[in-house]
Write a protein that holds these residues in place. Structure first.
Motif, PDB file in Angstrom:
ATOM      1  N   UNK A   1       7.057  -0.159  -9.493  1.00 58.31           N
ATOM      2  CA  UNK A   1       7.695   1.020  -8.925  1.00 58.31           C
ATOM      3  C   UNK A   1       9.115   0.726  -8.462  1.00 58.31           C
ATOM      4  N   UNK A   2      10.014   1.673  -8.715  1.00 56.43           N
ATOM      5  CA  UNK A   2      11.404   1.600  -8.236  1.00 56.43           C
ATOM      6  C   UNK A   2      11.584   2.521  -7.035  1.00 56.43           C
ATOM      7  N   UNK A   3      11.066   3.747  -7.163  1.00 63.36           N
ATOM      8  CA  UNK A   3      11.072   4.721  -6.066  1.00 63.36           C
ATOM      9  C   UNK A   3       9.673   5.325  -6.002  1.00 63.36           C
ATOM     10  N   UNK A   4       9.216   5.654  -4.815  1.00 67.19           N
ATOM     11  CA  UNK A   4       7.917   6.320  -4.652  1.00 67.19           C
ATOM     12  C   UNK A   4       7.957   7.190  -3.417  1.00 67.19           C
ATOM     13  N   UNK A   5       7.355   8.378  -3.527  1.00 66.67           N
ATOM     14  CA  UNK A   5       7.306   9.306  -2.403  1.00 66.67           C
ATOM     15  C   UNK A   5       5.889   9.851  -2.282  1.00 66.67           C
ATOM     16  N   UNK A   6       5.215   9.450  -1.180  1.00 62.54           N
ATOM     17  CA  UNK A   6       3.845   9.924  -0.921  1.00 62.54           C
ATOM     18  C   UNK A   6       2.987   9.792  -2.167  1.00 62.54           C
ATOM     19  N   UNK A   7       3.060   8.633  -2.806  1.00 65.28           N
ATOM     20  CA  UNK A   7       2.367   8.412  -4.075  1.00 65.28           C
ATOM     21  C   UNK A   7       0.948   7.903  -3.820  1.00 65.28           C
ATOM     22  N   UNK A   8      -0.035   8.689  -4.275  1.00 67.91           N
ATOM     23  CA  UNK A   8      -1.430   8.276  -4.175  1.00 67.91           C
ATOM     24  C   UNK A   8      -2.012   8.173  -5.583  1.00 67.91           C
ATOM     25  N   UNK A   9      -2.657   7.042  -5.860  1.00 65.09           N
ATOM     26  CA  UNK A   9      -3.149   6.720  -7.197  1.00 65.09           C
ATOM     27  C   UNK A   9      -4.663   6.539  -7.153  1.00 65.09           C
ATOM     28  N   UNK A  10      -5.355   7.086  -8.147  1.00 69.22           N
ATOM     29  CA  UNK A  10      -6.778   6.814  -8.309  1.00 69.22           C
ATOM     30  C   UNK A  10      -6.934   5.650  -9.278  1.00 69.22           C
ATOM     31  N   UNK A  11      -7.499   4.535  -8.783  1.00 73.04           N
ATOM     32  CA  UNK A  11      -7.695   3.341  -9.612  1.00 73.04           C
ATOM     33  C   UNK A  11      -9.163   3.127  -9.945  1.00 73.04           C
TER      34      UNK A  11
END
Length: 913
Positions: free
Chosen positions: A202-212
């Motif tokens: 990641x370079x930029x992230x905003x409130x990023x939620x990921x399902x793994x």
């Protein structure tokens, strides 16, 4: 001539063997290369700065050019996962020609070659029988191979109609490209609903939620950030600044640089290590069980025939050859070809009707669906939401409310849903949007727990506002004030009741309502977050109309007629859902909410879901839970969805169904893709799936039962006749003509009544069918034996069998063989027409033109054959005129008996095919 043919065949087999060795060596080298392929050092990537990684791949800030992408693709490979090794053509050839059924034919061919050529006297060597057997193996194997190759090509072609894309930066512009075209070094943009197309730093992230969950099994999304990591982590997936192929974005936005693609990704590594055979579908298990069932019958009947004939005739070699012929008679050697042809034809037919089958074996499950779970928006409704009203808290139209909603929808960078599009469209018509000049400061993306989203904007004077929109209950929960009667006052219980009453009134009219709140000059330390959504001022609400589709009511009636129950699983509220359901003809008097479901155990919920058809205010996990429990209750469940929140339920269903316009994760989770988001398309697809399944069962049941009946007749004849009722070669020719006729079955049609109910593969029903319907042909085989042995043959040859000279006995046997050959062909072929339908054949239900023509031609060839020189070389002789009169009587009586037994069977077991 025959020696030349054998020599050519020998060279061909030797060539195949050499090819097999070479291809096998090549495959092993490829596997070794993949196994030894270096994987990314994820710890090093996580600890490096984004600039360092971009320098590693020589990625400029403008993004890659097409030329740079091509060079990186050559260096690091393409972005395709090898799910196990692709089956080489030689293995496809092997699978096509070496089946349990063709092995029986090959064994028979070897025995025939030994007895008729190797051990025969020099003047009596004959390879004709071996040639016929070889032709049967070649036809069966070649047709299966051709259809298998066509199946793979058709599946790939159909899959290509559904493209999963990703947003990458190329030449300073973000563009959509197919996921497989991504290369290491690409800068990728991520937003809610996206599949992670590769392993990314990641370079930029905003409130990023990921399902793994696909990689780790974690039920809950994890938050990812773009900062540099200094600590060591136990697993690659726990690094906060790395996201991986196989995951998907639940909420938030991000940009990142691709660090690994295809087989070199963590997902590719897992896919290689876990490249186990996929779980067999009920369709594949049905084919397997049916094959073993027929082999069991074969292993019982063939030895019995050999023993009886060996003891009664004294010629054990002939008895062995005849027993193997009986085994062939019980063998539906065209089964693989018929099944594959049906699946390919069914998938092609469904594609023409707007239904893309990603996995051919899903067709049977598609036709077996008896419960369809679907969301409300876009499936029951038009998928084109209209903003009907923008009201202030007094219940009056107010452009200020619309302007705030516009700022929220326009400046948010997440997945713009239909509500956002409706707001933007309405604003462009009502407001001068080109004069609305704001700059976005921050945003708090939507998620399914909060059910709201916020943006922070700043005007030209430096004034900032946090504007939030979302479900009315959630908006009331975060609002401390309300703009009521043009005055900002505290939100009291009385005012809350007035607002909820107005919202309920709108809901009862079928309108969906969102609240809009704002807070001026919000103070925050660092980035805005969910904690800042408090003490807001509720300024009004938006009322949306999602009108039902014109075809929905008709489609629901058609699905009900075809035995498919529809259950609506929606995150919307009860009043709106109830209004829409009533308009489309679904009973919505009794419904249940997600809040109520959360209190129930699985045991209680399994009972409740059978009683209710409308489920409201559900979260994604509840949708998946309902779907899973329906399956455990014995239903075949299809789930139709297009959103992020539908993906878990689609994976939990028997058949995941999505649409071509769905988000990536939904399309990736689906087995079936609809090219139109219309229940009528789905209904047509289900019917096509049932027709495909019906034609497969038609061949299996009709062939197995008629073959069983013929072999039962052989047992009777072997016990009482002083000669074989049919020579081994004649049995093979009979089987060959019949099998060629059966190749037309995939082009037959099914009765409309058959398509009304879901169909499941029950291998046990085939055994019952054989035992009930098989012996009906034996009754008339025995009457034919008696007629030929005591009347027709003595009348033609000039006496009873035992009173004749050896030459006359040969003529007697040839005539007897011809009589039973023709009668057996007629009954075996016509029973296809009798058993293809519960109705009276030819009168109430007629087969397709292709099936009728091909089977008619097969009967004609078999009937003429005994009168030809070719037939005489097979040991047959021309039949007298009076035989044909008796044959017609026999056929009519046979079809009448089959019809009677068929109806008794249906009354007992409530099914035919």
């Amino acid at each position: 001539m025959m020696e030349l043919i054998l020599e050519i065949v020998g060279y061909f087999l030797a060539g195949l063997a050499i090819w097999y060795v070479m291809i096998g060596k090549k495959v092993r080298i490829m596997e070794k290369n993949i196994k030894n392929m270096s994987f990314v050092n994820y710890e090093q990537m996580a600890k490096s700065t984004a600039e360092t990684i971009m320098e590693l791949f020589k990625t400029p800030r403008r993004g890659l050019t097409e030329g740079q992408a091509g060079l990186l693709r050559e260096e690091y490979g393409n972005n395709k996962i090898t799910y196990g090794k692709k089956t080489p053509l030689i293995f496809e050839v092997f699978k096509a020609y070496i089946t349990p059924f063709t092995l029986v034919l090959i064994a028979l061919g070897i025995v025939s070659f030994i007895t008729e050529y190797v051990l025969a006297a020099p003047g009596e060597k004959d390879l004709f029988g071996v040639s016929v057997i070889a032709i049967m193996v070649i036809i069966s194997g070649s047709m299966t191979l051709i259809q298998s190759v066509r199946s793979n090509q058709a599946a790939e072609k159909l899959k290509s109609l559904v493209t999963v894309t990703a947003t990458v930066k190329r030449n300073n512009h973000f563009v959509e490209i197919p996921m497989e075209d991504i290369v290491c070094g690409d800068v990728v943009k991520l937003s809610a609903g996206d599949m992670i197309p590769a392993d990314i730093r990641l370079i930029h992230a905003k409130d990023l939620f990921i399902s793994q969950s696909a990689l780790t099994g974690e039920s809950y999304p994890v938050e990812k950030t773009a900062g540099r990591t200094t600590n060591h982590h136990d697993t690659e997936t726990s690094y906060e600044n790395l996201v991986f192929m196989g995951s998907n974005v639940i909420s938030g936005t991000a940009e990142g640089v691709v660090i690994s693609t295809g087989n070199r990704t963590l997902f590719g590594h897992v896919a290689r290590d876990l490249a186990a055979k996929p779980v067999k579908t009920s369709f594949e298990l049905g084919i397997q069980k049916t094959s073993f069932l027929l082999i069991k019958f074969m292993s019982l009947m063939a030895p019995t025939v050999i023993i009886i004939n060996g003891l009664t005739k004294g010629d054990w070699m002939e008895a062995c050859l005849f027993g193997l012929s009986v085994a062939v008679g019980l063998t539906p050697e065209m089964l693989p070809m018929i099944v594959t042809t049906n699946l390919v034809k069914g998938a092609s037919a469904m594609a023409k009707k707007g239904t893309i089958i990603k996995n051919l074996n899903a067709i049977q499950n598609f036709g077996a669906i008896d419960v369809l779970c679907t969301d409300k928006t876009g499936t029951l409704t038009q998928d084109k939401i209209i903003l009907e009203y923008h009201l202030d808290c007094d219940g009056k139209e107010n452009d200020r409310v619309l302007r705030h909603a516009y700022l929220n929808s326009y400046y948010q960078t997440g997945l713009k849903n239909l509500l956002d599009i409706a707001i933007i469209d309405a604003s462009k018509e009502t407001l001068e949007t080109d004069k609305i000049q704001y700059q976005k400061v921050d945003e708090i993306p939507f998620d399914f727990e909060r059910r709201r989203m916020s943006v922070v904007v700043e005007d030209n004077l430096g004034k900032t506002q946090m504007i939030t929109k979302g479900a009315i209950e959630e908006m009331l929960a975060i609002s401390s004030y309300v703009d009521f009667h043009k005055e900002v006052i505290p939100l009291t219980g009385k005012i809350r009741e007035e607002i909820l009453a107005k919202v309920k009134e709108l809901n009862e009219d079928g309108l969906r309502v969102l609240g809009v709140a704002q807070k001026t000059n919000p103070s925050v330390v660092g980035e805005f977050s969910v904690k800042d959504e408090q003490e807001m001022v509720l300024i009004g609400y938006l009322a949306f109309l999602d009108p039902p589709k014109e075809t929905t009511k008709q489609a629901l009636e058609a699905l009900k007629k075809h035995g498919v129950g529809v259950k609506v699983l929606t995150g919307d509220n009860a009043l709106v859902t109830e209004s829409v359901c009533k308009q489309v003809g679904l009973s919505a008097e009794v419904l249940i909410s997600g809040e109520e479901l959360a209190k129930l155990s699985d045991e209680n919920l399994a009972r409740v879901i059978e009683e209710y058809n409308i489920f409201v205010k559900l979260n994604p996990q509840q949708k998946a839970r309902i779907t899973r429990l329906l399956r455990e209750n014995g239903h075949t469940v299809g789930f139709l969805g297009d959103g992020i929140n539908d993906a878990p339920a689609m994976k939990a269903s028997d058949v995941g169904i999505s649409v071509d316009t769905a988000v990536d994760i939904a399309k990736e989770s689906a087995d079936v893709i609809l090219l139109e988001k219309d229940l009528m398309v789905l209904e047509r697809g289900i019917v096509a799936g049932r027709e495909t399944f019906g034609n497969i069962m038609k061949y299996i049941k009709a062939t197995a039962s008629s073959n069983f009946g013929n072999m039962f007749s052989v047992l009777v004849a072997s016990t009482f006749l002083p000669f074989l009722p049919m020579l081994p070669l004649q049995l093979l020719i009979l089987n060959l003509i019949y099998d060629v006729s059966c190749m037309s079955i995939p082009w037959d049609r099914m009765d409309k009544e058959y398509l009304d109910e879901p169909k499941r593969w029950e291998a046990s029903s085939i055994g019952k069918f054989m035992v009930w319907l098989g012996p009906t042909s034996s009754v008339f085989d025995i009457t034919t034996y008696l007629l030929l042995y005591f009347f027709i043959c003595p009348a033609v040859v000039g006496g009873s069998y035992h009173s004749l000279s050896p030459e006359q006995q040969v003529a007697f046997i040839a005539l007897f063989n011809a009589g039973w050959f023709v009668e057996s062909l007629w009954t075996q072929t016509l029973v296809l027409h009798a058993l293809r339908t519960p109705k009276v054949p030819f009168l109430q239900s007629r087969a397709s033109f292709i099936l009728t023509t091909v089977t008619g031609f097969g009967i004609a060839v078999g009937s003429i054959l005994p009168a030809t020189s070719l037939g005489r070389s097979f040991g047959l002789s021309a039949l007298p005129a009076n035989y044909w009169l008796w044959l017609m009587v026999t056929i009519v009586c046979y079809l009448l008996l089959v019809t009677v037994i068929k109806h008794i069977y249906m009354n007992k077991y409530q099914e035919l095919l």
